[in-house]
Design an enzyme around this catalytic site. Structure first.
Site, short mmCIF file in Angstrom:
data_model
loop_
_atom_site.label_atom_id
_atom_site.label_comp_id
_atom_site.label_asym_id
_atom_site.label_seq_id
_atom_site.Cartn_x
_atom_site.Cartn_y
_atom_site.Cartn_z
N HIS A 166 36.89 -58.82 122.34
CA HIS A 166 36.74 -59.98 123.21
C HIS A 166 37.41 -61.18 122.55
O HIS A 166 37.90 -61.08 121.42
CB HIS A 166 35.26 -60.27 123.46
CG HIS A 166 34.49 -60.57 122.21
ND1 HIS A 166 34.04 -59.58 121.35
CD2 HIS A 166 34.10 -61.75 121.65
CE1 HIS A 166 33.40 -60.13 120.33
NE2 HIS A 166 33.42 -61.44 120.49
N LYS A 201 38.00 -56.40 117.20
CA LYS A 201 37.33 -57.28 118.16
C LYS A 201 37.87 -57.03 119.56
O LYS A 201 39.08 -57.04 119.77
CB LYS A 201 37.56 -58.73 117.76
CG LYS A 201 36.78 -59.75 118.56
CD LYS A 201 37.02 -61.15 118.02
CE LYS A 201 36.26 -62.19 118.80
NZ LYS A 201 36.53 -63.56 118.32
#
Length: 218
Positions: free
Chosen positions: A105, A103
């Site tokens: 963000h 991921k």
């Protein structure tokens, strides 16, 4: 056969986790039976599975604290349920699992849950080991955690199959990475259970024939 092993095999069948037929394992082998933790679909079932893993944990590791790691995706629910079961029996341990894609963000990163710190030990909880492919993938992921050691792996079933060579996949993993691999039952427990009912003769024969080719020699 010990009563808990019979109870576990009955549980696997009742939940649809243990199936017989024609399947392809992650290793690419064509197999006559399949162990699929993804078939566990209710709160009662996953709670029961966690209890079996907790029992195995206490039997092999006692009250040793460790961080549970459940490889995505099937290992996630196993890690959560095992952590809950352990906590109910006096051992509160953290757990975490990996993302299939990192991921970039929010909080970001590869892992969800507690991230082990240097000096801490991890216990991997998986559904099954066939050729050891999934465990090696997990070790490649966990290698990014500096100073973290894997203490053991727990699986539902030891399939007693060859790994890369003639040795058992679980034995190869133990020798390659230096930690023990434990199972609640093995394929010969399943065979013994099936042989108690003559209507299972065909499935028993198919499994034995498969092991004659793919079974571990040591």
């Amino acid at each position: 056969m010990e009563s808990y092993k019979r109870e576990f095999i009955q549980f696997l069948q009742g939940a649809g986790v243990l199936k017989f037929g024609d399947f392809t394992a992650k290793s690419g082998r064509k197999i006559p039976y399949f162990i699929n933790a993804g078939m566990i679909k209710t709160g009662e079932e996953i709670a029961k599975l966690g209890e079996f893993y907790a029992k195995a944990y206490f039997e092999k590791l006692g009250k040793k604290p460790a961080v549970l790691y459940g490889p995505a995706y099937k290992g996630i629910s196993i890690a959560v349920s095992a952590a809950v079961a352990l906590s109910k029996n006096g051992l509160d341990v953290p757990f975490f699992f990996n993302r299939k894609e990192v991921k970039d963000h929010g909080e970001g990163g590869m892992f969800v849950g507690y991230v082990p710190q240097s000096g801490e030990e991890v216990v991997i909880v998986e559904d099954v080991i066939t050729a050891g492919t999934a465990i090696r993938e997990s070790m490649a992921i966990l290698s990014g955690l500096e100073g973290v050691k894997v203490a053991a792996t727990f699986v539902m079933v030891d399939r007693k199959e060859k790994g890369k060579g003639d040795k058992g996949a679980m034995t190869e993993i133990e020798e390659e990475f230096g930690f023990p691999v434990y199972s609640v039952v093995d394929v010969y427990d399943i065979i013994g259970y099936l042989e108690e009912d003559e209507t299972n003769a065909e499935n028993v024969a198919r499994i034995r024939n498969y092991l004659a080719v793919n079974g571990a020699k040591a």
